[in-house]
Design a protein around this motif. Structure first.
Motif, PDB file in Angstrom:
ATOM      1  N   LEU A 173       0.827  -1.204   0.000  1.00 35.74           N
ATOM      2  CA  LEU A 173       0.000   0.000   0.000  1.00 35.74           C
ATOM      3  C   LEU A 173       0.860   1.252   0.000  1.00 35.74           C
ATOM      4  CD1 LEU A 173      -2.602  -0.939   2.753  1.00 35.74           C
ATOM      5  CD2 LEU A 173      -2.981  -0.871   0.295  1.00 35.74           C
ATOM      6  N   PRO A 174       0.452   2.281  -0.735  1.00 35.85           N
ATOM      7  CA  PRO A 174       1.114   3.576  -0.570  1.00 35.85           C
ATOM      8  C   PRO A 174       0.884   4.064   0.867  1.00 35.85           C
ATOM      9  CG  PRO A 174      -0.296   3.567  -2.529  1.00 35.85           C
ATOM     10  CD  PRO A 174      -0.571   2.305  -1.778  1.00 35.85           C
ATOM     11  N   PRO A 175       1.798   4.864   1.394  1.00 34.45           N
ATOM     12  CA  PRO A 175       1.674   5.296   2.794  1.00 34.45           C
ATOM     13  C   PRO A 175       0.337   5.953   3.138  1.00 34.45           C
ATOM     14  CG  PRO A 175       3.843   5.844   1.956  1.00 34.45           C
ATOM     15  CD  PRO A 175       3.045   5.330   0.791  1.00 34.45           C
ATOM     16  N   LEU A 176      -0.194   6.792   2.263  1.00 34.58           N
ATOM     17  CA  LEU A 176      -1.461   7.461   2.551  1.00 34.58           C
ATOM     18  C   LEU A 176      -2.621   6.463   2.604  1.00 34.58           C
ATOM     19  CD1 LEU A 176      -2.707  10.164   3.196  1.00 34.58           C
ATOM     20  CD2 LEU A 176      -3.063  10.525   0.751  1.00 34.58           C
ATOM     21  N   LEU A 177      -2.586   5.469   1.763  1.00 32.46           N
ATOM     22  CA  LEU A 177      -3.624   4.444   1.768  1.00 32.46           C
ATOM     23  C   LEU A 177      -3.549   3.605   3.048  1.00 32.46           C
ATOM     24  CD1 LEU A 177      -5.950   3.117   0.279  1.00 32.46           C
ATOM     25  CD2 LEU A 177      -4.294   1.754  -0.963  1.00 32.46           C
ATOM     26  N   GLY A 178      -2.329   3.273   3.457  1.00 29.83           N
ATOM     27  CA  GLY A 178      -2.162   2.556   4.724  1.00 29.83           C
ATOM     28  C   GLY A 178      -2.657   3.366   5.901  1.00 29.83           C
ATOM     29  N   LEU A 179      -2.396   4.675   5.875  1.00 29.57           N
ATOM     30  CA  LEU A 179      -2.885   5.557   6.932  1.00 29.57           C
ATOM     31  C   LEU A 179      -4.409   5.605   6.930  1.00 29.57           C
ATOM     32  CD1 LEU A 179      -2.374   7.620   9.177  1.00 29.57           C
ATOM     33  CD2 LEU A 179      -2.235   9.380   7.397  1.00 29.57           C
ATOM     34  N   ALA A 180      -5.016   5.633   5.742  1.00 25.03           N
ATOM     35  CA  ALA A 180      -6.474   5.676   5.661  1.00 25.03           C
ATOM     36  C   ALA A 180      -7.099   4.410   6.238  1.00 25.03           C
ATOM     37  CB  ALA A 180      -6.918   5.870   4.213  1.00 25.03           C
ATOM     38  N   LEU A 181      -6.535   3.259   5.935  1.00 22.31           N
ATOM     39  CA  LEU A 181      -7.099   2.006   6.441  1.00 22.31           C
ATOM     40  C   LEU A 181      -6.896   1.866   7.944  1.00 22.31           C
ATOM     41  CD1 LEU A 181      -6.077  -0.484   3.622  1.00 22.31           C
ATOM     42  CD2 LEU A 181      -8.334   0.447   4.086  1.00 22.31           C
ATOM     43  N   CYS A 182      -5.661   1.991   8.371  1.00 18.94           N
ATOM     44  CA  CYS A 182      -5.357   1.816   9.800  1.00 18.94           C
ATOM     45  C   CYS A 182      -5.880   2.992  10.621  1.00 18.94           C
ATOM     46  CB  CYS A 182      -3.854   1.663   9.999  1.00 18.94           C
ATOM     47  SG  CYS A 182      -3.167   0.260   9.107  1.00 18.94           S
ATOM     48  N   GLY A 183      -5.679   4.197  10.116  1.00 18.17           N
ATOM     49  CA  GLY A 183      -6.109   5.396  10.834  1.00 18.17           C
ATOM     50  C   GLY A 183      -7.620   5.526  10.894  1.00 18.17           C
ATOM     51  N   GLY A 184      -8.313   5.124   9.841  1.00 19.13           N
ATOM     52  CA  GLY A 184      -9.773   5.176   9.858  1.00 19.13           C
ATOM     53  C   GLY A 184     -10.346   4.253  10.927  1.00 19.13           C
ATOM     54  N   ALA A 185      -9.825   3.038  10.995  1.00 19.47           N
ATOM     55  CA  ALA A 185     -10.284   2.103  12.021  1.00 19.47           C
ATOM     56  C   ALA A 185      -9.913   2.624  13.415  1.00 19.47           C
ATOM     57  CB  ALA A 185      -9.679   0.724  11.784  1.00 19.47           C
ATOM     58  N   ALA A 186      -8.713   3.168  13.550  1.00 18.73           N
ATOM     59  CA  ALA A 186      -8.279   3.709  14.849  1.00 18.73           C
ATOM     60  C   ALA A 186      -9.152   4.887  15.268  1.00 18.73           C
ATOM     61  CB  ALA A 186      -6.806   4.135  14.774  1.00 18.73           C
ATOM     62  N   LEU A 187      -9.499   5.744  14.320  1.00 19.91           N
ATOM     63  CA  LEU A 187     -10.342   6.901  14.623  1.00 19.91           C
ATOM     64  C   LEU A 187     -11.713   6.463  15.139  1.00 19.91           C
ATOM     65  CD1 LEU A 187     -10.624   9.972  14.638  1.00 19.91           C
ATOM     66  CD2 LEU A 187     -11.311   9.830  12.225  1.00 19.91           C
ATOM     67  N   PHE A 188     -12.244   5.386  14.595  1.00 15.89           N
ATOM     68  CA  PHE A 188     -13.510   4.848  15.079  1.00 15.89           C
ATOM     69  C   PHE A 188     -13.408   4.492  16.563  1.00 15.89           C
ATOM     70  CE2 PHE A 188     -16.198   1.228  16.088  1.00 15.89           C
ATOM     71  CZ  PHE A 188     -17.448   1.721  15.729  1.00 15.89           C
ATOM     72  N   TYR A 189     -12.351   3.787  16.948  1.00 20.15           N
ATOM     73  CA  TYR A 189     -12.194   3.390  18.353  1.00 20.15           C
ATOM     74  C   TYR A 189     -11.921   4.593  19.256  1.00 20.15           C
ATOM     75  CZ  TYR A 189     -12.381  -1.446  16.940  1.00 20.15           C
ATOM     76  OH  TYR A 189     -12.809  -2.654  16.442  1.00 20.15           O
ATOM     77  N   ILE A 195       4.019  -0.202   8.698  1.00 25.01           N
ATOM     78  CA  ILE A 195       4.383  -1.421   7.971  1.00 25.01           C
ATOM     79  C   ILE A 195       3.572  -1.604   6.694  1.00 25.01           C
ATOM     80  CG2 ILE A 195       5.188  -2.595  10.059  1.00 25.01           C
ATOM     81  CD1 ILE A 195       2.630  -4.308   9.894  1.00 25.01           C
ATOM     82  N   ALA A 196       2.538  -0.793   6.492  1.00 21.03           N
ATOM     83  CA  ALA A 196       1.678  -0.926   5.312  1.00 21.03           C
ATOM     84  C   ALA A 196       2.450  -0.869   3.989  1.00 21.03           C
ATOM     85  CB  ALA A 196       0.572   0.114   5.338  1.00 21.03           C
ATOM     86  N   PRO A 197       3.424   0.026   3.818  1.00 23.73           N
ATOM     87  CA  PRO A 197       4.148   0.042   2.539  1.00 23.73           C
ATOM     88  C   PRO A 197       5.111  -1.138   2.356  1.00 23.73           C
ATOM     89  CG  PRO A 197       4.307   2.170   3.640  1.00 23.73           C
ATOM     90  CD  PRO A 197       3.739   1.207   4.618  1.00 23.73           C
ATOM     91  N   ALA A 198       5.369  -1.888   3.423  1.00 28.35           N
ATOM     92  CA  ALA A 198       6.343  -2.979   3.354  1.00 28.35           C
ATOM     93  C   ALA A 198       5.693  -4.345   3.133  1.00 28.35           C
ATOM     94  CB  ALA A 198       7.173  -3.012   4.633  1.00 28.35           C
ATOM     95  N   VAL A 199       4.375  -4.438   3.288  1.00 28.83           N
ATOM     96  CA  VAL A 199       3.681  -5.716   3.125  1.00 28.83           C
ATOM     97  C   VAL A 199       2.535  -5.539   2.129  1.00 28.83           C
ATOM     98  CG1 VAL A 199       4.292  -6.521   5.448  1.00 28.83           C
ATOM     99  CG2 VAL A 199       2.141  -5.309   5.098  1.00 28.83           C
ATOM    100  N   THR A 200       1.902  -6.626   1.767  1.00 27.87           N
ATOM    101  CA  THR A 200       0.801  -6.517   0.804  1.00 27.87           C
ATOM    102  C   THR A 200      -0.444  -5.914   1.456  1.00 27.87           C
ATOM    103  OG1 THR A 200      -0.078  -8.712   1.292  1.00 27.87           O
ATOM    104  CG2 THR A 200       1.619  -8.563  -0.432  1.00 27.87           C
ATOM    105  N   ALA A 201      -1.302  -5.377   0.606  1.00 29.42           N
ATOM    106  CA  ALA A 201      -2.555  -4.792   1.083  1.00 29.42           C
ATOM    107  C   ALA A 201      -3.393  -5.835   1.811  1.00 29.42           C
ATOM    108  CB  ALA A 201      -3.334  -4.206  -0.092  1.00 29.42           C
ATOM    109  N   LEU A 202      -3.382  -7.074   1.304  1.00 24.63           N
ATOM    110  CA  LEU A 202      -4.136  -8.139   1.952  1.00 24.63           C
ATOM    111  C   LEU A 202      -3.646  -8.367   3.381  1.00 24.63           C
ATOM    112  CD1 LEU A 202      -6.313 -10.280   1.760  1.00 24.63           C
ATOM    113  CD2 LEU A 202      -4.569 -11.854   0.846  1.00 24.63           C
TER     114      LEU A 202
END
Length: 137
Positions: free
Chosen positions: A51-67, A98-105
């Protein structure tokens, strides 16, 4: 002993609690869901790529923002610090670098696993909310 939440509060405080809890404090909940969901489709479409860094932030950060939103809601309504939600949001944010270092899956599975672990914890623990334990129907 003063009860927290709308039930034990005087009328003006109930209005402020309702305003805060059901408008202002729902914003991070909804924003987290939207931020995550806007990018999850793109991550699935490229599941075998990092994942590009911004996309990783959106996935992880979006879930974190919910909590975080849930934690803020619990604090405002019941004056309880929901440390389990804080820990969950910190763990989710820790996945971002770690999002840019591993696959999106891999990131999608990790975010899902953290959320499933949180729900399992809640079911096992059966927390009291505002001094009342949920009762089965």
């Amino acid at each position: 002993m003063r009860r927290h939440g709308c039930a034990g509060a005087p009328a003006p405080e109930r209005a402020r609690l309702a305003r805060d809890a059901y408008s202002y404090l729902h914003l991070p909940l909804i924003a987290g869901i939207i931020w995550y969901s806007l990018r999850v489709g793109e991550a699935i479409a490229h599941a075998d790529e990092p994942l590009p860094p911004l996309l990783g932030l959106a996935l992880c950060g979006g879930a974190a923002l919910f909590y975080v939103g849930e934690m803020l809601y619990r604090w405002r309504d019941h004056h309880e610090l929901a440390t389990d939600r804080l820990v969950t949001s910190v763990v989710l944010m820790a996945l971002t670098p770690i999002a840019p270092a591993v696959t999106a899956l891999t990131i999608l599975v990790a975010v899902t696993a953290v959320s499933v672990a949180f729900v399992a914890w809640e079911v096992w623990r059966q927390p009291e909310i505002g001094g009342a334990r949920p009762q089965p129907d």
